[in-house]
Design a protein around this motif. Structure first.
Motif, PDB file in Angstrom:
ATOM      1  N   ASP A 105       0.816  -1.220   0.000  1.00  0.00           N
ATOM      2  CA  ASP A 105       0.000   0.000   0.000  1.00  0.00           C
ATOM      3  C   ASP A 105       0.850   1.272   0.000  1.00  0.00           C
ATOM      4  OD1 ASP A 105       0.719   0.653   2.686  1.00  0.00           O
ATOM      5  OD2 ASP A 105      -0.993  -0.428   3.495  1.00  0.00           O
ATOM      6  N   GLY A 106       2.176   1.125   0.142  1.00  0.00           N
ATOM      7  CA  GLY A 106       3.078   2.265   0.011  1.00  0.00           C
ATOM      8  C   GLY A 106       3.326   3.048   1.274  1.00  0.00           C
ATOM      9  N   ILE A 107       2.641   2.709   2.383  1.00  0.00           N
ATOM     10  CA  ILE A 107       2.796   3.467   3.634  1.00  0.00           C
ATOM     11  C   ILE A 107       3.398   2.544   4.695  1.00  0.00           C
ATOM     12  CG2 ILE A 107       1.669   4.901   5.376  1.00  0.00           C
ATOM     13  CD1 ILE A 107       1.612   6.090   2.576  1.00  0.00           C
ATOM     14  N   PHE A 108       4.723   2.510   4.739  1.00  0.00           N
ATOM     15  CA  PHE A 108       5.404   1.650   5.710  1.00  0.00           C
ATOM     16  C   PHE A 108       6.098   2.456   6.791  1.00  0.00           C
ATOM     17  CE2 PHE A 108       7.540   1.995   1.615  1.00  0.00           C
ATOM     18  CZ  PHE A 108       8.713   2.670   1.935  1.00  0.00           C
ATOM     19  N   ILE A 109       5.981   3.751   6.709  1.00  0.00           N
ATOM     20  CA  ILE A 109       6.452   4.633   7.772  1.00  0.00           C
ATOM     21  C   ILE A 109       5.277   5.525   8.120  1.00  0.00           C
ATOM     22  CG2 ILE A 109       8.095   6.424   8.426  1.00  0.00           C
ATOM     23  CD1 ILE A 109       9.830   5.373   6.063  1.00  0.00           C
ATOM     24  N   SER A 110       5.054   5.739   9.387  1.00  0.00           N
ATOM     25  CA  SER A 110       3.922   6.562   9.749  1.00  0.00           C
ATOM     26  C   SER A 110       4.126   7.043  11.181  1.00  0.00           C
ATOM     27  CB  SER A 110       2.676   5.737   9.510  1.00  0.00           C
ATOM     28  OG  SER A 110       1.977   5.295  10.537  1.00  0.00           O
ATOM     29  N   ASN A 111       3.513   8.146  11.562  1.00  0.00           N
ATOM     30  CA  ASN A 111       2.345   8.727  10.945  1.00  0.00           C
ATOM     31  C   ASN A 111       2.664   9.763   9.869  1.00  0.00           C
ATOM     32  OD1 ASN A 111       0.556   7.177  12.493  1.00  0.00           O
ATOM     33  ND2 ASN A 111       0.635   8.660  14.157  1.00  0.00           N
ATOM     34  N   SER A 112       3.953   9.901   9.555  1.00  0.00           N
ATOM     35  CA  SER A 112       4.377  10.545   8.328  1.00  0.00           C
ATOM     36  C   SER A 112       5.205   9.527   7.576  1.00  0.00           C
ATOM     37  CB  SER A 112       5.227  11.794   8.620  1.00  0.00           C
ATOM     38  OG  SER A 112       4.501  12.754   9.355  1.00  0.00           O
ATOM     39  N   PHE A 113       5.349   9.704   6.272  1.00  0.00           N
ATOM     40  CA  PHE A 113       6.205   8.795   5.526  1.00  0.00           C
ATOM     41  C   PHE A 113       7.264   9.604   4.794  1.00  0.00           C
ATOM     42  CE2 PHE A 113       2.736   9.900   2.732  1.00  0.00           C
ATOM     43  CZ  PHE A 113       3.259   9.982   1.454  1.00  0.00           C
ATOM     44  N   GLY A 114       8.419   9.005   4.592  1.00  0.00           N
ATOM     45  CA  GLY A 114       9.545   9.722   4.029  1.00  0.00           C
ATOM     46  C   GLY A 114       9.616   9.610   2.519  1.00  0.00           C
ATOM     47  N   TYR A 417      15.577  12.585   9.425  1.00  0.00           N
ATOM     48  CA  TYR A 417      14.940  11.360   9.905  1.00  0.00           C
ATOM     49  C   TYR A 417      13.530  11.641  10.385  1.00  0.00           C
ATOM     50  CZ  TYR A 417      16.326  12.896  14.657  1.00  0.00           C
ATOM     51  OH  TYR A 417      16.504  13.606  15.831  1.00  0.00           O
ATOM     52  N   HIS A 418      12.732  10.584  10.353  1.00  0.00           N
ATOM     53  CA  HIS A 418      11.356  10.663  10.834  1.00  0.00           C
ATOM     54  C   HIS A 418      11.384  10.602  12.348  1.00  0.00           C
ATOM     55  CE1 HIS A 418       7.286   8.627  11.618  1.00  0.00           C
ATOM     56  NE2 HIS A 418       7.022   9.834  11.195  1.00  0.00           N
ATOM     57  N   PHE A 419      10.870  11.631  13.007  1.00  0.00           N
ATOM     58  CA  PHE A 419      10.881  11.680  14.466  1.00  0.00           C
ATOM     59  C   PHE A 419      10.042  10.535  15.030  1.00  0.00           C
ATOM     60  CE2 PHE A 419      11.551  16.588  14.408  1.00  0.00           C
ATOM     61  CZ  PHE A 419      12.852  16.391  13.980  1.00  0.00           C
ATOM     62  N   ASP A 421      10.545   6.710  17.910  1.00  0.00           N
ATOM     63  CA  ASP A 421      11.521   5.864  18.604  1.00  0.00           C
ATOM     64  C   ASP A 421      12.115   4.844  17.640  1.00  0.00           C
ATOM     65  OD1 ASP A 421       8.876   4.701  18.743  1.00  0.00           O
ATOM     66  OD2 ASP A 421       9.686   3.182  20.074  1.00  0.00           O
ATOM     67  N   ALA A 422      11.497   4.681  16.466  1.00  0.00           N
ATOM     68  CA  ALA A 422      12.100   3.950  15.360  1.00  0.00           C
ATOM     69  C   ALA A 422      12.375   4.973  14.267  1.00  0.00           C
ATOM     70  CB  ALA A 422      11.168   2.848  14.861  1.00  0.00           C
ATOM     71  N   ALA A 423      13.598   5.458  14.199  1.00  0.00           N
ATOM     72  CA  ALA A 423      13.935   6.556  13.298  1.00  0.00           C
ATOM     73  C   ALA A 423      14.285   6.017  11.918  1.00  0.00           C
ATOM     74  CB  ALA A 423      15.117   7.344  13.856  1.00  0.00           C
ATOM     75  N   THR A 424      13.517   6.402  10.907  1.00  0.00           N
ATOM     76  CA  THR A 424      13.872   6.092   9.527  1.00  0.00           C
ATOM     77  C   THR A 424      14.751   7.219   9.012  1.00  0.00           C
ATOM     78  OG1 THR A 424      11.735   7.020   8.909  1.00  0.00           O
ATOM     79  CG2 THR A 424      11.913   4.630   8.970  1.00  0.00           C
ATOM     80  N   VAL A 425      15.958   6.846   8.581  1.00  0.00           N
ATOM     81  CA  VAL A 425      17.004   7.821   8.266  1.00  0.00           C
ATOM     82  C   VAL A 425      17.141   7.966   6.755  1.00  0.00           C
ATOM     83  CG1 VAL A 425      19.457   8.351   8.494  1.00  0.00           C
ATOM     84  CG2 VAL A 425      18.217   7.308  10.413  1.00  0.00           C
ATOM     85  N   TYR A 426      17.147   9.214   6.286  1.00  0.00           N
ATOM     86  CA  TYR A 426      17.308   9.535   4.874  1.00  0.00           C
ATOM     87  C   TYR A 426      18.603  10.337   4.721  1.00  0.00           C
ATOM     88  CZ  TYR A 426      12.552   7.919   4.148  1.00  0.00           C
ATOM     89  OH  TYR A 426      11.423   7.131   4.077  1.00  0.00           O
ATOM     90  N   VAL A 427      19.646   9.674   4.229  1.00  0.00           N
ATOM     91  CA  VAL A 427      20.943  10.319   4.067  1.00  0.00           C
ATOM     92  C   VAL A 427      20.919  11.172   2.805  1.00  0.00           C
ATOM     93  CG1 VAL A 427      23.422   9.960   3.758  1.00  0.00           C
ATOM     94  CG2 VAL A 427      22.128   8.460   5.294  1.00  0.00           C
ATOM     95  N   GLN A 428      21.396  12.415   2.929  1.00  0.00           N
ATOM     96  CA  GLN A 428      21.373  13.359   1.821  1.00  0.00           C
ATOM     97  C   GLN A 428      21.960  12.749   0.546  1.00  0.00           C
ATOM     98  OE1 GLN A 428      20.139  16.544   1.809  1.00  0.00           O
ATOM     99  NE2 GLN A 428      20.669  16.782  -0.351  1.00  0.00           N
TER     100      GLN A 428
END
Length: 708
Positions: A105-114, A417-419, A421-428
């Motif tokens: 469904d494309g939404i694996f990060i929430s409540n915002s997605f990166g 990163y998505h704020f 306790d499980a931080a999804t990190v997006y490196v520039q």
């Protein structure tokens, strides 16, 4: 034409007449195997718990006996259910609504997605939006014109109300994610038009009038007939599979729904006049009153949401605190109010002839929680006889700034990163997982530790060595793919890596190198710990086996299993294949088809091993988290250990995908097409799946040996 005038006048009065109420529901053709289901009540909680957060303090459900006993005495409470990753409200609700894992469904990060934006930096659109929205509708800066809810092939995910409306059933929705309008102004502009009177209202008025509540109407439903003070709009789903979804209409917002339902009042006697007073945090006294009204006014299917009980939703009259610890007096008072509302709800419905004899009730939370706080005082408090207290700053998550901590450790790699306790990190710049900059950042982050101010104990941010209740993990794009945390059609959503941290911490920008107690929130989720992962499914109604409370060891389920089980009990089908299975263990044998009966033992075994290889909290995923963490933390010459173990995980994913595809096909054909399974094929798939689980488990037990 006096007849038409009288008819329209009756509509304008709110459809209160019993004859018209009956006509609203007359075309609804549910095809339940029992032949008895006439209504569906689907309630999703925000992290309400069956298990105890403090062993001395009764759990949330134990303090709501009106609900718990209704399920125990009339149906089944599956306590071995699990969330998906990342465990949060938006994607967990989407999973239960559709029966699809997050990569479908494309939404694996929430409540915002990166999303990696055009500049190469991570942007974070809200995961709360209307079903047909594009990513660029939510956050234009992404320049991402794919559907926010996207299938692996790039289509809009099929909408969950469609099988019902096609069967002639109106569907009510109250405060639940993505099937109501969620955000002003772009949702309002999309549905009503950019130059419409609705879009011309202030954002506050748009939120009050059009957000949070919907009725998706069947063809010809009088609820969506034009009338005074009501504006139905086309219910547009241009990409819906199967027959074209055209001619359907919907009502959005209390401004247009109150005229057809009549005035709404919650169970405390307070009028519900607009959504600003609810704002997606409704209490049972509000949600259940609306659900009751919808059912009584002839809407046979209702999806609704109820806020958690551990945050303060009653305001200063209850407490000055914003959130509570287990056993605190205001927490118990709020749960008592929740319990009273359920008592009123069940009694009122029964008086109207709506009960377990003709209604399918489903209750489930989106995810579990970890309480972040100090030890209670006194130590033996139980909340009921002896209230628990926690002292100043004794209740609250530990807010910690990962950017600042990494920079202080000497690493200057830019990342967002998505704020959480499980931080999804997006490196520039979105470098490859194996790049030296990414590897250095991962290892640095995994080595960080700081003192927990509530305990005085130095804790690893990754939870290393702190036991299963705090142990985290780290995975990059290879591991994320196995965990259903990737998008085939929009790979810009895939994080560089995910840091599943110690759940006492919430990683966010604070500007401080020391943890800051955030007293506004104390219940962390999104992470991988058992108390966060484990939830429940309560089902009551015709076709549900009345077995009371099951134990987690009895059978394994996760959120994807809710949808296929519901559809089987209703005799309906979706126009796509679910990732979940029908929970045969919860069904009355009398409603299980002959082909399922004939192969029941094999189907149960196949369904269980399927969950272990495919569920984000199944055995294969757990082994992967362990192996991935070891690989990413490794420092071998030439990164040989990392490369070897990453290749192992990629191989498991390939094998898993092949096995899961075949198993899903067998289960779907048996459950919804009446086809007998091939016993030999099923047993071979079980054997191959077990071999995969054994291989991964052995690798997790000795990752160094596995790498060589």
């Amino acid at each position: 034409m006096p007849g038409k005038k009288l008819f329209r006048r009756a509509l304008g009065c709110g459809l209160l007449a019993l004859g018209l109420t009956a006509s609203v529901n007359a075309h609804c053709q549910l095809n339940s195997p029992s032949g008895k289901i006439k209504h569906v009540v689907y309630i999703e909680f925000d992290n309400v718990h069956f298990t105890r957060d403090n062993p001395n303090v009764p759990s949330d459900l134990e303090q709501m006996p009106n609900l718990l006993n209704f399920i125990k005495q009339n149906g089944a409470l599956d306590t071995g259910d699990h969330a998906v990753l990342i465990s949060h409200t938006a994607n967990d609700i989407l999973t239960t609504q559709t029966g699809l894992y997050s990569d479908d469904d494309g939404i694996f990060i929430s409540n915002s997605f990166g999303v990696f934006g055009p500049s190469g930096s991570g942007l974070f659109p809200s995961a709360f939006f209307y079903w047909t929205d594009l990513v660029s509708d939510i956050t234009p800066a992404t320049a991402d014109h794919s559907f926010a809810l996207t299938t692996p092939s790039g289509q809009n995910v099929p909408a969950p109300w469609v099988p019902f409306t096609r069967a002639g059933c109106d569907v009510g929705a109250f405060s639940t994610a993505n099937i109501v309008l969620e955000r002003a102004p772009f949702d309002v502009k999309k549905v009503f038009g950019a130059t419409s009177p609705q879009a011309a209202e202030t954002n506050s008025n748009q939120n009050n009038d059009f957000i949070g509540t919907a009725i998706h109407c069947s063809i010809g439903s009088p609820l969506c007939a034009p009338q005074n003070n009501v504006v139905p709009v086309a219910d547009l789903l241009p990409g819906e599979p199967g027959a074209a979804y055209s001619g359907y209409q919907a009502l959005f917002g209390l401004k247009y729904i109150i005229p057809v339902l009549g005035n709404l009042t919650d169970y405390n006697g307070t009028a519900i006049t607009g959504f600003n007073q609810l704002n997606f945090n409704p209490q049972p006294a509000q949600t259940l009153a609306v659900v009751e009204t919808m059912l009584k006014k002839g809407i046979p299917v209702v999806f609704a949401y109820i806020a958690d009980a551990h945050d303060n939703h009653e305001g200063n009259s209850l407490s000055a605190e914003k959130t509570f610890g287990p056993g605190e007096a205001p927490y118990l008072k709020q749960l008592s109010d929740y319990n009273a509302a359920f008592g009123t709800f069940f009694a009122s419905l029964k008086a109207a002839g709506i009960d377990q004899s003709n209604t399918l009730f489903i209750f489930t939370p989106d995810e579990g929680d970890h309480f972040s706080g100090a030890a209670p005082s006194p130590a033996n408090c139980d909340g009921v006889n002896v209230p628990c207290t926690y002292g100043v700053n004794g209740v609250g998550e530990l807010d910690y700034d990962l950017n600042l901590a990494v920079a202080n450790a000497g690493v200057s790699t830019p990342f967002s990163y998505h704020f959480d306790d499980a931080a999804t990190v997006y490196v520039q710049g979105n470098p490859a997982p194996s790049s030296s900059t990414v590897r250095q950042l991962e290892k640095t982050m995994a080595s960080l530790n700081t003192v927990n101010p509530q305990t005085g104990v130095a804790e690893s941010l990754l939870g290393a060595g702190l036991g299963v209740s705090l142990q985290g993990a780290i995975v990059d794009k290879v591991g994320q793919k196995l965990l259903h945390m990737s998008s085939a059609s929009d790979p810009n959503r895939d994080p560089t890596f995910t840091f599943f941290g110690d759940p006492n911490f919430f990683f966010t920008g604070t500007g401080s190198l020391s943890p800051v107690v955030g007293t506004g929130f104390a219940w962390n989720h999104g992470d991988i710990q058992p108390e966060i992962a484990t939830t429940f499914i309560g089902m009551v109604g015709p076709g549900v086996r009345p077995i009371g409370v099951t134990q987690p060891a009895d059978f394994f389920t996760d959120h994807t299993d809710v949808r296929p089980t519901m559809m089987y009990l209703l005799g309906l089908t979706d126009d796509y294949q679910h990732d979940g299975r029908v929970i045969l263990e919860m069904l009355d044998p009398n409603v299980i088809s002959g082909t399922l009966h004939a192969h029941s033992h094999t189907l149960l075994e196949l369904g269980q091993i399927y969950k272990q290889i495919n569920a984000p909290f199944g055995s294969l995923a757990q082994s992967t988290l362990t192996v991935s963490t070891y690989a990413i933390e490794s420092t071998s010459q030439g990164d040989a250990i990392y490369s070897s173990l990453e290749n192992r995980i990629a191989s498991w994913t390939t094998q898993r995908n092949s096995l899961a595809t075949q198993i899903k096909q067998l289960l779907s054909q048996a459950q919804f097409s009446g086809l007998a399974i091939n016993e030999q094929q099923a047993k071979q798939l079980i054997s191959l799946s077990q071999a995969l689980l054994d291989e991964a488990s052995a690798c997790a037990s000795s990752p160094l040996a596995c790498a060589n």
